[in-house]
Design a protein around this motif. Sequence first.
Motif, PDB file in Angstrom:
ATOM      1  N   SER A  21       0.835  -1.244   0.054  1.00  0.00           N
ATOM      2  CA  SER A  21      -0.091  -0.202  -0.061  1.00  0.00           C
ATOM      3  C   SER A  21       0.885   1.265  -0.161  1.00  0.00           C
ATOM      4  CB  SER A  21      -0.955  -0.177   1.164  1.00  0.00           C
ATOM      5  OG  SER A  21      -1.838  -0.971   1.244  1.00  0.00           O
ATOM      6  N   ARG A  22       0.357   2.340  -0.361  1.00  0.00           N
ATOM      7  CA  ARG A  22       0.944   3.552  -0.599  1.00  0.00           C
ATOM      8  C   ARG A  22       0.228   4.583   0.234  1.00  0.00           C
ATOM      9  NH1 ARG A  22       3.623   4.207  -6.503  1.00  0.00           N
ATOM     10  NH2 ARG A  22       4.449   2.112  -6.740  1.00  0.00           N
ATOM     11  N   VAL A  23       0.642   5.256   1.188  1.00  0.00           N
ATOM     12  CA  VAL A  23      -0.216   6.197   2.242  1.00  0.00           C
ATOM     13  C   VAL A  23       0.372   7.534   2.327  1.00  0.00           C
ATOM     14  CG1 VAL A  23      -0.851   6.157   4.623  1.00  0.00           C
ATOM     15  CG2 VAL A  23      -0.605   4.260   3.516  1.00  0.00           C
ATOM     16  N   LYS A  24      -0.681   8.370   2.279  1.00  0.00           N
ATOM     17  CA  LYS A  24      -0.264   9.835   2.416  1.00  0.00           C
ATOM     18  C   LYS A  24      -1.192  10.599   3.322  1.00  0.00           C
ATOM     19  CE  LYS A  24      -2.069  11.709  -2.035  1.00  0.00           C
ATOM     20  NZ  LYS A  24      -1.355  12.655  -3.054  1.00  0.00           N
ATOM     21  N   THR A  25      -0.803  11.624   3.672  1.00  0.00           N
ATOM     22  CA  THR A  25      -1.620  12.703   4.404  1.00  0.00           C
ATOM     23  C   THR A  25      -2.204  13.880   3.449  1.00  0.00           C
ATOM     24  OG1 THR A  25      -0.981  12.019   6.573  1.00  0.00           O
ATOM     25  CG2 THR A  25      -2.127  13.903   6.453  1.00  0.00           C
ATOM     26  N   TYR A  26      -3.437  14.087   3.530  1.00  0.00           N
ATOM     27  CA  TYR A  26      -3.980  15.330   2.614  1.00  0.00           C
ATOM     28  C   TYR A  26      -4.846  16.148   3.627  1.00  0.00           C
ATOM     29  CZ  TYR A  26      -6.623  17.775  -0.988  1.00  0.00           C
ATOM     30  OH  TYR A  26      -7.174  18.511  -1.897  1.00  0.00           O
ATOM     31  N   LYS A  27      -4.288  17.213   3.649  1.00  0.00           N
ATOM     32  CA  LYS A  27      -4.948  18.383   4.569  1.00  0.00           C
ATOM     33  C   LYS A  27      -5.981  19.045   3.746  1.00  0.00           C
ATOM     34  CE  LYS A  27      -0.734  19.168   7.076  1.00  0.00           C
ATOM     35  NZ  LYS A  27       0.221  20.215   7.767  1.00  0.00           N
ATOM     36  N   THR A  28      -7.138  19.440   4.401  1.00  0.00           N
ATOM     37  CA  THR A  28      -8.422  19.931   3.858  1.00  0.00           C
ATOM     38  C   THR A  28      -8.788  20.857   4.805  1.00  0.00           C
ATOM     39  OG1 THR A  28     -10.247  18.368   4.594  1.00  0.00           O
ATOM     40  CG2 THR A  28      -8.929  17.785   2.778  1.00  0.00           C
ATOM     41  N   VAL A  29      -9.738  21.775   4.475  1.00  0.00           N
ATOM     42  CA  VAL A  29     -10.390  22.800   5.436  1.00  0.00           C
ATOM     43  C   VAL A  29     -11.587  21.907   6.454  1.00  0.00           C
ATOM     44  CG1 VAL A  29     -10.095  24.789   4.001  1.00  0.00           C
ATOM     45  CG2 VAL A  29     -12.325  23.260   3.823  1.00  0.00           C
ATOM     46  N   ALA A  30     -11.840  20.636   6.067  1.00  0.00           N
ATOM     47  CA  ALA A  30     -12.692  20.027   6.810  1.00  0.00           C
ATOM     48  C   ALA A  30     -11.697  18.919   7.523  1.00  0.00           C
ATOM     49  CB  ALA A  30     -13.530  19.039   5.927  1.00  0.00           C
ATOM     50  N   GLY A  31     -10.452  19.056   7.634  1.00  0.00           N
ATOM     51  CA  GLY A  31      -9.697  18.414   8.260  1.00  0.00           C
ATOM     52  C   GLY A  31      -8.765  17.692   7.596  1.00  0.00           C
ATOM     53  N   PRO A  32      -7.647  16.839   8.431  1.00  0.00           N
ATOM     54  CA  PRO A  32      -6.584  15.938   7.580  1.00  0.00           C
ATOM     55  C   PRO A  32      -7.215  14.764   7.281  1.00  0.00           C
ATOM     56  CG  PRO A  32      -6.229  15.977   9.832  1.00  0.00           C
ATOM     57  CD  PRO A  32      -7.248  16.960   9.737  1.00  0.00           C
ATOM     58  N   ASN A  87     -13.596   7.432  10.002  1.00  0.00           N
ATOM     59  CA  ASN A  87     -14.838   7.574   8.912  1.00  0.00           C
ATOM     60  C   ASN A  87     -14.231   7.577   7.452  1.00  0.00           C
ATOM     61  OD1 ASN A  87     -16.843   7.579  10.710  1.00  0.00           O
ATOM     62  ND2 ASN A  87     -16.387   9.936  10.856  1.00  0.00           N
ATOM     63  N   ILE A  88     -14.583   6.475   6.646  1.00  0.00           N
ATOM     64  CA  ILE A  88     -14.267   6.568   4.967  1.00  0.00           C
ATOM     65  C   ILE A  88     -15.158   7.488   4.373  1.00  0.00           C
ATOM     66  CG2 ILE A  88     -14.382   5.087   3.115  1.00  0.00           C
ATOM     67  CD1 ILE A  88     -14.289   2.581   4.889  1.00  0.00           C
ATOM     68  N   VAL A  89     -14.560   8.517   3.754  1.00  0.00           N
ATOM     69  CA  VAL A  89     -14.999   9.738   3.149  1.00  0.00           C
ATOM     70  C   VAL A  89     -14.884   9.554   1.765  1.00  0.00           C
ATOM     71  CG1 VAL A  89     -14.986  11.093   5.381  1.00  0.00           C
ATOM     72  CG2 VAL A  89     -13.211  11.027   3.437  1.00  0.00           C
ATOM     73  N   GLY A  90     -14.420   8.794   1.092  1.00  0.00           N
ATOM     74  CA  GLY A  90     -14.309   8.624  -0.118  1.00  0.00           C
ATOM     75  C   GLY A  90     -13.449   7.330  -0.653  1.00  0.00           C
ATOM     76  N   GLN A  91     -13.525   6.791  -1.855  1.00  0.00           N
ATOM     77  CA  GLN A  91     -13.001   5.661  -2.271  1.00  0.00           C
ATOM     78  C   GLN A  91     -12.975   5.656  -3.818  1.00  0.00           C
ATOM     79  OE1 GLN A  91     -14.493   3.050  -4.193  1.00  0.00           O
ATOM     80  NE2 GLN A  91     -16.585   3.644  -4.300  1.00  0.00           N
ATOM     81  N   SER A 115     -18.025  11.342  -0.014  1.00  0.00           N
ATOM     82  CA  SER A 115     -19.104  11.867   0.752  1.00  0.00           C
ATOM     83  C   SER A 115     -19.385  13.456   0.467  1.00  0.00           C
ATOM     84  CB  SER A 115     -18.670  11.636   2.331  1.00  0.00           C
ATOM     85  OG  SER A 115     -19.843  11.944   3.078  1.00  0.00           O
ATOM     86  N   PRO A 116     -20.734  13.841   0.545  1.00  0.00           N
ATOM     87  CA  PRO A 116     -20.736  15.127   0.179  1.00  0.00           C
ATOM     88  C   PRO A 116     -20.066  16.204   1.152  1.00  0.00           C
ATOM     89  CG  PRO A 116     -23.044  14.020   0.153  1.00  0.00           C
ATOM     90  CD  PRO A 116     -21.475  13.056   0.631  1.00  0.00           C
ATOM     91  N   ALA A 117     -19.899  15.934   2.428  1.00  0.00           N
ATOM     92  CA  ALA A 117     -19.291  16.862   3.146  1.00  0.00           C
ATOM     93  C   ALA A 117     -17.792  17.111   2.897  1.00  0.00           C
ATOM     94  CB  ALA A 117     -19.292  16.569   4.705  1.00  0.00           C
ATOM     95  N   PHE A 118     -17.187  16.256   2.025  1.00  0.00           N
ATOM     96  CA  PHE A 118     -15.883  16.194   1.556  1.00  0.00           C
ATOM     97  C   PHE A 118     -15.548  16.931   0.042  1.00  0.00           C
ATOM     98  CE2 PHE A 118     -15.559  14.362   5.851  1.00  0.00           C
ATOM     99  CZ  PHE A 118     -14.466  14.859   6.244  1.00  0.00           C
TER     100      PHE A 118
END
Length: 223
Positions: A21-32, A87-91, A115-118
């Motif tokens: 797997s490859r993993v990274k962090t993505y910062k958004t205004v709704a949280g990381p 919480n899974i917010v995208g796939q 997910s709509p919130a993201f």
Amino acid sequence: MLKEKASQLNEQKSSGNERFSRVKTYKTVAGPLFLRSCCPPALIEGLRADEGLRAFARLPEREHQLLLTLARQPENRITLAYTAAGNIVGQATLAPLDAWWQGIGNACEIAVEVSPAFRKLGVAHQLLSLALEFETLEEYLIVGLGLSWHWDYEGLGMSRFHYREMIARLFAAHGFAEYLTSEPNIRMDPANILVARLGRRLGEENMNRFFERLLQSETLPGL
């Protein structure tokens, strides 16, 4: 705990072995968010689907079960975006194409949802980038089938045709082009869309089979 796991996974380099797997962090205004490709079933079992994640299975619980079922099949690749709370917010899922495309080698389908919130935070772009970054995918035909009855566009203030345009732009940014097709599901609604990315090393035979399959005369009225 999830932050610690993500940090540890990020330090595990694949050294050219794409099974990891490859993993990274993505910062958004709704949280990381944590983004991870090739998610194993054990990870998905420990997460839960956000309440807005329901485009394909209509209920988040069923969406979670769908992702888990897909992850248990070794031919599929699941890329997730999830919060520190689990919480899974995208796939984005890569899976074999259905029987209508039978005979085309090295071919798979990609599906993505957020997910709509993201939404409008670039999450879909990030998911596609991570899901498609494997070099071996240059040997593949990757097809996206945009079906209006799966689109969760209510509340976005746009018609299904505007949503279609948004999908076309999203995938175009990742090397996909739109194609006219007689594929039965696509033909059911003029708003539906088929996009595809032909890898640089796909091979002439599979490329020709793809173009032949796009417009099979027996499925076109009057031909």
